[in-house]
Scaffold this active site. Sequence first.
Site, PDB file in Angstrom:
ATOM      1  N   LYS A  22       0.840  -1.213   0.000  1.00  0.00           N
ATOM      2  CA  LYS A  22       0.000   0.000   0.000  1.00  0.00           C
ATOM      3  C   LYS A  22       0.866   1.251   0.000  1.00  0.00           C
ATOM      4  O   LYS A  22       0.650   2.177  -0.785  1.00  0.00           O
ATOM      5  CB  LYS A  22      -0.906   0.000   1.247  1.00  0.00           C
ATOM      6  N   ASN A  23       1.845   1.277   0.903  1.00  0.00           N
ATOM      7  CA  ASN A  23       2.608   2.518   1.067  1.00  0.00           C
ATOM      8  C   ASN A  23       3.599   2.770  -0.070  1.00  0.00           C
ATOM      9  O   ASN A  23       4.115   3.881  -0.205  1.00  0.00           O
ATOM     10  CB  ASN A  23       3.308   2.534   2.436  1.00  0.00           C
ATOM     11  N   CYS A 117      -4.109  12.669  13.349  1.00  0.00           N
ATOM     12  CA  CYS A 117      -4.892  11.440  13.262  1.00  0.00           C
ATOM     13  C   CYS A 117      -4.650  10.635  14.522  1.00  0.00           C
ATOM     14  O   CYS A 117      -3.964  11.092  15.424  1.00  0.00           O
ATOM     15  CB  CYS A 117      -4.552  10.654  12.006  1.00  0.00           C
ATOM     16  N   ARG A 122       1.316  14.516  13.275  1.00  0.00           N
ATOM     17  CA  ARG A 122       1.713  14.311  11.888  1.00  0.00           C
ATOM     18  C   ARG A 122       1.776  15.605  11.064  1.00  0.00           C
ATOM     19  O   ARG A 122       1.015  15.795  10.109  1.00  0.00           O
ATOM     20  CB  ARG A 122       0.793  13.268  11.235  1.00  0.00           C
ATOM     21  N   ASP A 309       5.089   0.664  11.961  1.00  0.00           N
ATOM     22  CA  ASP A 309       3.853   0.057  11.462  1.00  0.00           C
ATOM     23  C   ASP A 309       3.666  -1.395  11.933  1.00  0.00           C
ATOM     24  O   ASP A 309       2.625  -2.000  11.659  1.00  0.00           O
ATOM     25  CB  ASP A 309       3.801   0.112   9.928  1.00  0.00           C
ATOM     26  N   ARG A 401      -8.513  -0.376   5.313  1.00  0.00           N
ATOM     27  CA  ARG A 401      -7.678   0.630   4.643  1.00  0.00           C
ATOM     28  C   ARG A 401      -6.342   0.033   4.192  1.00  0.00           C
ATOM     29  O   ARG A 401      -5.747   0.516   3.220  1.00  0.00           O
ATOM     30  CB  ARG A 401      -7.390   1.799   5.590  1.00  0.00           C
TER      31      ARG A 401
HETATM   32  N1  EPU Z   1       7.362  14.554  10.537  1.00  0.00           N
HETATM   33  C1  EPU Z   1       7.554  15.869  10.829  1.00  0.00           C
HETATM   34  N2  EPU Z   1       7.351  16.793   9.835  1.00  0.00           N
HETATM   35  C2  EPU Z   1       6.999  16.416   8.577  1.00  0.00           C
HETATM   36  C3  EPU Z   1       6.812  15.077   8.283  1.00  0.00           C
HETATM   37  C4  EPU Z   1       7.006  14.133   9.295  1.00  0.00           C
HETATM   38  O1  EPU Z   1       7.901  16.227  11.956  1.00  0.00           O
HETATM   39  O2  EPU Z   1       6.845  17.305   7.710  1.00  0.00           O
HETATM   40  C5  EPU Z   1       7.566  13.544  11.585  1.00  0.00           C
HETATM   41  C6  EPU Z   1       6.314  12.743  11.869  1.00  0.00           C
HETATM   42  O3  EPU Z   1       5.456  13.397  12.764  1.00  0.00           O
HETATM   43  C7  EPU Z   1       6.898  11.461  12.437  1.00  0.00           C
HETATM   44  C8  EPU Z   1       8.177  11.291  11.614  1.00  0.00           C
HETATM   45  O4  EPU Z   1       8.484  12.589  11.104  1.00  0.00           O
HETATM   46  O5  EPU Z   1       7.260  11.659  13.784  1.00  0.00           O
HETATM   47  C9  EPU Z   1       8.076  10.307  10.483  1.00  0.00           C
HETATM   48  O6  EPU Z   1       6.868  10.500   9.756  1.00  0.00           O
HETATM   49  P1  EPU Z   1       6.791  10.243   8.191  1.00  0.00           P
HETATM   50  O7  EPU Z   1       6.686  11.552   7.495  1.00  0.00           O
HETATM   51  O8  EPU Z   1       7.911   9.335   7.779  1.00  0.00           O
HETATM   52  O9  EPU Z   1       5.397   9.496   8.056  1.00  0.00           O
HETATM   53  P2  EPU Z   1       4.480   9.520   6.759  1.00  0.00           P
HETATM   54  O10 EPU Z   1       5.326   9.631   5.572  1.00  0.00           O
HETATM   55  O11 EPU Z   1       3.371  10.486   6.953  1.00  0.00           O
HETATM   56  C10 EPU Z   1       4.543   6.947   6.273  1.00  0.00           C
HETATM   57  C11 EPU Z   1       3.566   5.827   6.208  1.00  0.00           C
HETATM   58  C12 EPU Z   1       3.073   5.487   7.606  1.00  0.00           C
HETATM   59  C13 EPU Z   1       4.280   5.128   8.454  1.00  0.00           C
HETATM   60  C14 EPU Z   1       5.307   6.261   8.444  1.00  0.00           C
HETATM   61  C15 EPU Z   1       6.590   5.927   9.182  1.00  0.00           C
HETATM   62  C16 EPU Z   1       2.515   6.064   4.049  1.00  0.00           C
HETATM   63  C17 EPU Z   1       1.292   6.348   3.275  1.00  0.00           C
HETATM   64  N3  EPU Z   1       2.435   6.198   5.369  1.00  0.00           N
HETATM   65  O12 EPU Z   1       3.831   8.067   6.817  1.00  0.00           O
HETATM   66  O13 EPU Z   1       2.232   4.356   7.458  1.00  0.00           O
HETATM   67  O14 EPU Z   1       3.874   4.855   9.774  1.00  0.00           O
HETATM   68  O15 EPU Z   1       5.654   6.588   7.084  1.00  0.00           O
HETATM   69  O16 EPU Z   1       7.200   4.824   8.641  1.00  0.00           O
HETATM   70  O17 EPU Z   1       3.536   5.693   3.483  1.00  0.00           O
HETATM   71  C18 EPU Z   1       0.450   2.919   7.974  1.00  0.00           C
HETATM   72  O18 EPU Z   1       0.621   2.361   6.884  1.00  0.00           O
HETATM   73  O19 EPU Z   1      -0.301   2.440   8.884  1.00  0.00           O
HETATM   74  C19 EPU Z   1       1.122   4.179   8.251  1.00  0.00           C
HETATM   75  C20 EPU Z   1       0.714   5.039   9.178  1.00  0.00           C
END
Ligand code: EPU
Length: 422
Positions: A22-23, A117, A122, A309, A401
Amino acid sequence: MDVFQIEGPVQLSGSVSINGSKNASLPIMAAAILTGGKSILKAVPNLSDISVCGELLSQLGCTVSKNANGDLCIDSTVVDNPVGDYEIVRRMRASICILGPLLARCGRAEVSMPGGCAIGDRPVDIHIRGLRQLGAQIHLKNGYIIAEAPNGLQGCDIFLGGPFGSTVLGTANVLMAAVMAKGKTVIESAACEPEVADLANCLNKMGAKITGIGSPRLTIEGVEQLQPVEFQVIPDRIEAGTFMVAAAITKSELRLRNCRLDNMMAVVDKLRNIGVTVDSADDGCVVACNGRVRPADITTHPFPGFPTDLQAQFMALLALADGNSVIVEKIFPDRFMHLAELNRMAANLRKEGSAVIVAGVKKLIAAPVMASDLRASAALVLAGLAAEGTTVVNRVYHIDRGYERIEEKLNPLGAKIRRENV
Ligand code: EPU
């Protein structure tokens, strides 16, 4: 609203095929915006998040369909409405990853600012910082991120680290903007997750020039145009990890097909340390466990560390371990909504800041529980397979999801899960 009635405890056996990731699929679908033609994506799973992403791309002007083989076809010849609507973004935060490709393709984008969320705040500040460095002008209006780059984007050196390390979708967004920027971009502290590498490989197949794939330094030579592609997404390492825990928590043996252990070393290492056998086999692995697992200390980290995850699923497993474990969450410090629900099933879990002390118990006892987010609900299903009695998991839409009809995969293996609409 659907609920699961799960009868336990059960033993599982047999073989299961892991879906495409998915991701990996979501940002790759967004990357199709860049090509101005019809891309064919193979192994994209049938999930509600994927449908939402399809809806989002359709609103932009793309045509999204499935061909006779079940492949996802995205025709981005027309992208005339570069707007990510609140109604869609609030249903799926990953919608934010259209921002970078829309800027590159259209020179402007308006995308609703995602809210928090169940797993935490996030923020998307790092996405915005990276895109600004490429020359985008960005401001917030009425809850929307308004991004403009009337004169195109300009390659540069970007440090993309944040307080919790790298960002997966932030890296995806900046990467997709940089592939068509003028000149060279270096992204330092890029996320190394296999899903980001898969996106980069897909972009290169489209004609991008990215090197350093899979490392924290991505170097991108901007190109003027990208072509549509046919691309197969990688297997879902989180679904695979969930089935590995299913084998361990039911003291069973399962064969996983379409599973890449090289993307899951931290998980496999942890399982082996607690007494679970994981042997690689053609196209996957065999996972076996014939007793109570040993306790473990787990700290979540960006890849190649232990994935956040799979934190909830491992908490369910360690709740039944022969001793005390500590689980520390370093990515989303509040991602513990499953804790109180698992305690309702007679687990003994205590939160201390961003850590949880897991005192192993001999058995879990079925209870009605509430799914709060995707991975938390997976943990409750796993606990239900091992618990005595009938566990009722409410709000199953969370699990839909990210897991394609999980009950239809688990029941042929010996699970007793009934989906009911109440
Ligand atoms: N963060 C910031 N600022 C930003 C972006 C992120 O401070 O602008 C912080 C976040 O709050 C968190 C950390 O950086 O503490 C890492 O977050 P990341 O941005 O890597 O998360 P994401 O890209 O929003 C993806 C996956 C998540 C998974 C995370 C971490 C997708 C669609 N989602 O989210 O997947 O937990 O990376 O590996 O790829 C799931 O599939 O259940 C899921 C939540």
